[in-house]
Design a protein around this motif. Structure first.
Motif, PDB file in Angstrom:
ATOM      1  N   ALA A  24     -37.693 -30.830  17.337  1.00 54.22           N
ATOM      2  CA  ALA A  24     -38.016 -31.055  15.924  1.00 54.22           C
ATOM      3  C   ALA A  24     -39.515 -30.889  15.683  1.00 54.22           C
ATOM      4  O   ALA A  24     -39.926 -30.334  14.658  1.00 54.22           O
ATOM      5  N   HIS A  25     -40.321 -31.342  16.620  1.00 60.19           N
ATOM      6  CA  HIS A  25     -41.766 -31.162  16.481  1.00 60.19           C
ATOM      7  C   HIS A  25     -42.147 -29.695  16.584  1.00 60.19           C
ATOM      8  O   HIS A  25     -43.001 -29.215  15.842  1.00 60.19           O
ATOM      9  N   LEU A  26     -41.516 -28.972  17.495  1.00 61.12           N
ATOM     10  CA  LEU A  26     -41.798 -27.538  17.614  1.00 61.12           C
ATOM     11  C   LEU A  26     -41.396 -26.801  16.343  1.00 61.12           C
ATOM     12  O   LEU A  26     -42.121 -25.920  15.876  1.00 61.12           O
ATOM     13  N   ALA A  27     -40.272 -27.174  15.770  1.00 67.03           N
ATOM     14  CA  ALA A  27     -39.832 -26.552  14.512  1.00 67.03           C
ATOM     15  C   ALA A  27     -40.826 -26.858  13.395  1.00 67.03           C
ATOM     16  O   ALA A  27     -41.098 -26.005  12.548  1.00 67.03           O
ATOM     17  N   ALA A  28     -41.386 -28.063  13.391  1.00 66.62           N
ATOM     18  CA  ALA A  28     -42.354 -28.436  12.359  1.00 66.62           C
ATOM     19  C   ALA A  28     -43.611 -27.570  12.428  1.00 66.62           C
ATOM     20  O   ALA A  28     -44.245 -27.317  11.410  1.00 66.62           O
ATOM     21  N   LEU A  29     -43.960 -27.111  13.623  1.00 70.40           N
ATOM     22  CA  LEU A  29     -45.128 -26.235  13.752  1.00 70.40           C
ATOM     23  C   LEU A  29     -44.967 -24.960  12.942  1.00 70.40           C
ATOM     24  O   LEU A  29     -45.945 -24.390  12.481  1.00 70.40           O
ATOM     25  N   ALA A  30     -43.732 -24.506  12.788  1.00 66.71           N
ATOM     26  CA  ALA A  30     -43.470 -23.277  12.043  1.00 66.71           C
ATOM     27  C   ALA A  30     -43.262 -23.528  10.555  1.00 66.71           C
ATOM     28  O   ALA A  30     -43.166 -22.585   9.778  1.00 66.71           O
ATOM     29  N   GLY A  31     -43.209 -24.788  10.161  1.00 61.38           N
ATOM     30  CA  GLY A  31     -42.921 -25.122   8.771  1.00 61.38           C
ATOM     31  C   GLY A  31     -44.138 -25.100   7.876  1.00 61.38           C
ATOM     32  O   GLY A  31     -45.275 -24.924   8.308  1.00 61.38           O
ATOM     33  N   ALA A  32     -43.886 -25.312   6.595  1.00 63.30           N
ATOM     34  CA  ALA A  32     -44.947 -25.277   5.581  1.00 63.30           C
ATOM     35  C   ALA A  32     -45.595 -26.639   5.346  1.00 63.30           C
ATOM     36  O   ALA A  32     -46.646 -26.716   4.725  1.00 63.30           O
ATOM     37  N   ARG A  37     -46.781 -30.581  10.500  1.00 59.62           N
ATOM     38  CA  ARG A  37     -47.452 -29.798  11.542  1.00 59.62           C
ATOM     39  C   ARG A  37     -48.475 -30.643  12.281  1.00 59.62           C
ATOM     40  O   ARG A  37     -48.584 -30.580  13.501  1.00 59.62           O
ATOM     41  N   ALA A  38     -49.212 -31.458  11.547  1.00 59.96           N
ATOM     42  CA  ALA A  38     -50.196 -32.328  12.183  1.00 59.96           C
ATOM     43  C   ALA A  38     -49.511 -33.340  13.098  1.00 59.96           C
ATOM     44  O   ALA A  38     -49.982 -33.601  14.208  1.00 59.96           O
ATOM     45  N   ALA A  39     -48.390 -33.901  12.659  1.00 59.37           N
ATOM     46  CA  ALA A  39     -47.637 -34.840  13.501  1.00 59.37           C
ATOM     47  C   ALA A  39     -47.104 -34.134  14.742  1.00 59.37           C
ATOM     48  O   ALA A  39     -47.083 -34.706  15.839  1.00 59.37           O
ATOM     49  N   ALA A  40     -46.681 -32.886  14.581  1.00 63.09           N
ATOM     50  CA  ALA A  40     -46.181 -32.113  15.718  1.00 63.09           C
ATOM     51  C   ALA A  40     -47.293 -31.868  16.733  1.00 63.09           C
ATOM     52  O   ALA A  40     -47.079 -32.002  17.944  1.00 63.09           O
ATOM     53  N   LEU A  41     -48.475 -31.510  16.258  1.00 65.70           N
ATOM     54  CA  LEU A  41     -49.595 -31.311  17.181  1.00 65.70           C
ATOM     55  C   LEU A  41     -49.958 -32.601  17.889  1.00 65.70           C
ATOM     56  O   LEU A  41     -50.270 -32.612  19.077  1.00 65.70           O
ATOM     57  N   SER A  42     -49.891 -33.684  17.177  1.00 62.53           N
ATOM     58  CA  SER A  42     -50.155 -34.982  17.779  1.00 62.53           C
ATOM     59  C   SER A  42     -49.140 -35.280  18.886  1.00 62.53           C
ATOM     60  O   SER A  42     -49.488 -35.764  19.960  1.00 62.53           O
ATOM     61  N   HIS A  43     -47.869 -34.946  18.627  1.00 65.13           N
ATOM     62  CA  HIS A  43     -46.820 -35.127  19.640  1.00 65.13           C
ATOM     63  C   HIS A  43     -47.116 -34.274  20.874  1.00 65.13           C
ATOM     64  O   HIS A  43     -46.968 -34.737  22.010  1.00 65.13           O
ATOM     65  N   LEU A  44     -47.541 -33.039  20.654  1.00 65.99           N
ATOM     66  CA  LEU A  44     -47.847 -32.171  21.786  1.00 65.99           C
ATOM     67  C   LEU A  44     -48.957 -32.755  22.649  1.00 65.99           C
ATOM     68  O   LEU A  44     -48.866 -32.770  23.871  1.00 65.99           O
ATOM     69  N   PRO A  74     -50.833 -13.177   9.094  1.00 63.94           N
ATOM     70  CA  PRO A  74     -52.295 -13.136   9.022  1.00 63.94           C
ATOM     71  C   PRO A  74     -52.808 -14.125   7.982  1.00 63.94           C
ATOM     72  O   PRO A  74     -52.213 -14.308   6.925  1.00 63.94           O
ATOM     73  N   GLY A  75     -53.877 -14.806   8.327  1.00 68.80           N
ATOM     74  CA  GLY A  75     -54.498 -15.722   7.390  1.00 68.80           C
ATOM     75  C   GLY A  75     -53.900 -17.115   7.363  1.00 68.80           C
ATOM     76  O   GLY A  75     -54.339 -17.952   6.587  1.00 68.80           O
ATOM     77  N   ARG A  76     -52.907 -17.409   8.185  1.00 69.98           N
ATOM     78  CA  ARG A  76     -52.322 -18.755   8.214  1.00 69.98           C
ATOM     79  C   ARG A  76     -53.381 -19.725   8.730  1.00 69.98           C
ATOM     80  O   ARG A  76     -53.955 -19.515   9.784  1.00 69.98           O
ATOM     81  N   PRO A  77     -53.673 -20.784   7.979  1.00 69.16           N
ATOM     82  CA  PRO A  77     -54.725 -21.705   8.419  1.00 69.16           C
ATOM     83  C   PRO A  77     -54.302 -22.495   9.653  1.00 69.16           C
ATOM     84  O   PRO A  77     -53.136 -22.834   9.825  1.00 69.16           O
ATOM     85  N   ALA A  78     -55.265 -22.730  10.510  1.00 69.45           N
ATOM     86  CA  ALA A  78     -55.011 -23.542  11.694  1.00 69.45           C
ATOM     87  C   ALA A  78     -54.927 -25.006  11.285  1.00 69.45           C
ATOM     88  O   ALA A  78     -55.499 -25.418  10.284  1.00 69.45           O
ATOM     89  N   VAL A  79     -54.212 -25.785  12.050  1.00 66.07           N
ATOM     90  CA  VAL A  79     -54.076 -27.217  11.780  1.00 66.07           C
ATOM     91  C   VAL A  79     -54.542 -27.968  13.011  1.00 66.07           C
ATOM     92  O   VAL A  79     -54.158 -27.661  14.122  1.00 66.07           O
ATOM     93  N   ARG A  80     -55.411 -28.935  12.793  1.00 69.48           N
ATOM     94  CA  ARG A  80     -55.857 -29.786  13.889  1.00 69.48           C
ATOM     95  C   ARG A  80     -55.972 -31.210  13.347  1.00 69.48           C
ATOM     96  O   ARG A  80     -56.791 -31.486  12.479  1.00 69.48           O
ATOM     97  N   PRO A  81     -55.125 -32.120  13.853  1.00 65.20           N
ATOM     98  CA  PRO A  81     -55.237 -33.498  13.399  1.00 65.20           C
ATOM     99  C   PRO A  81     -56.614 -34.065  13.733  1.00 65.20           C
ATOM    100  O   PRO A  81     -57.196 -33.718  14.757  1.00 65.20           O
ATOM    101  N   ARG A  82     -57.109 -34.904  12.881  1.00 61.65           N
ATOM    102  CA  ARG A  82     -58.413 -35.516  13.131  1.00 61.65           C
ATOM    103  C   ARG A  82     -58.364 -36.326  14.410  1.00 61.65           C
ATOM    104  O   ARG A  82     -57.389 -36.981  14.723  1.00 61.65           O
ATOM    105  N   GLY A  83     -59.456 -36.277  15.143  1.00 62.69           N
ATOM    106  CA  GLY A  83     -59.577 -37.084  16.346  1.00 62.69           C
ATOM    107  C   GLY A  83     -59.088 -36.397  17.611  1.00 62.69           C
ATOM    108  O   GLY A  83     -59.343 -36.879  18.700  1.00 62.69           O
TER     109      GLY A  83
END
Length: 95
Positions: A24-32, A37-44, A74-83
């Motif tokens: 579910a977290h991996l799927a969220a990475l591909a979502g809008a 997406r931030a929660a998914a990166l945090s899980h990773l 192209p142009g998809r913004p990167a996501v990085r949770p704070r911290g």
């Protein structure tokens, strides 16, 4: 390429137990949804690579992430949770 069920992941482990939540977290990475997406990166960072330790779920999760990156428009913004730290990217040194 994003797994939609936890089937194969149910036999794999991350830092907090069975990796059934990882698809579910991996799927969220591909979502809008930026928050998902931030929660998914945090899980990773916290479960799939906990304190730099790879788990049995790490290689299959990495394969999915590589496929997702290859499919990014192209142009998809990167996501990085704070911290979260940026991974150290250093050029290889000559031996």
């Amino acid at each position: 390429m994003v797994p939609t069920d936890s089937g194969p992941f149910a036999t794999l482990l991350h830092a907090y137990g069975r990796a059934t939540d990882t698809p579910a977290h991996l799927a969220a990475l591909a979502g809008a949804d930026a928050e998902a997406r931030a929660a998914a990166l945090s899980h990773l960072w916290s479960a799939v690579i906990h304190q730099g330790t790879p788990w049995t779920v790490t290689p299959p999760a990495a394969e999915v992430i590589v496929a997702l990156v290859a499919e990014l428009p192209p142009g998809r913004p990167a996501v990085r949770p704070r911290g979260l730290p940026r991974p150290a990217m250093r050029p290889p040194t000559a031996a």
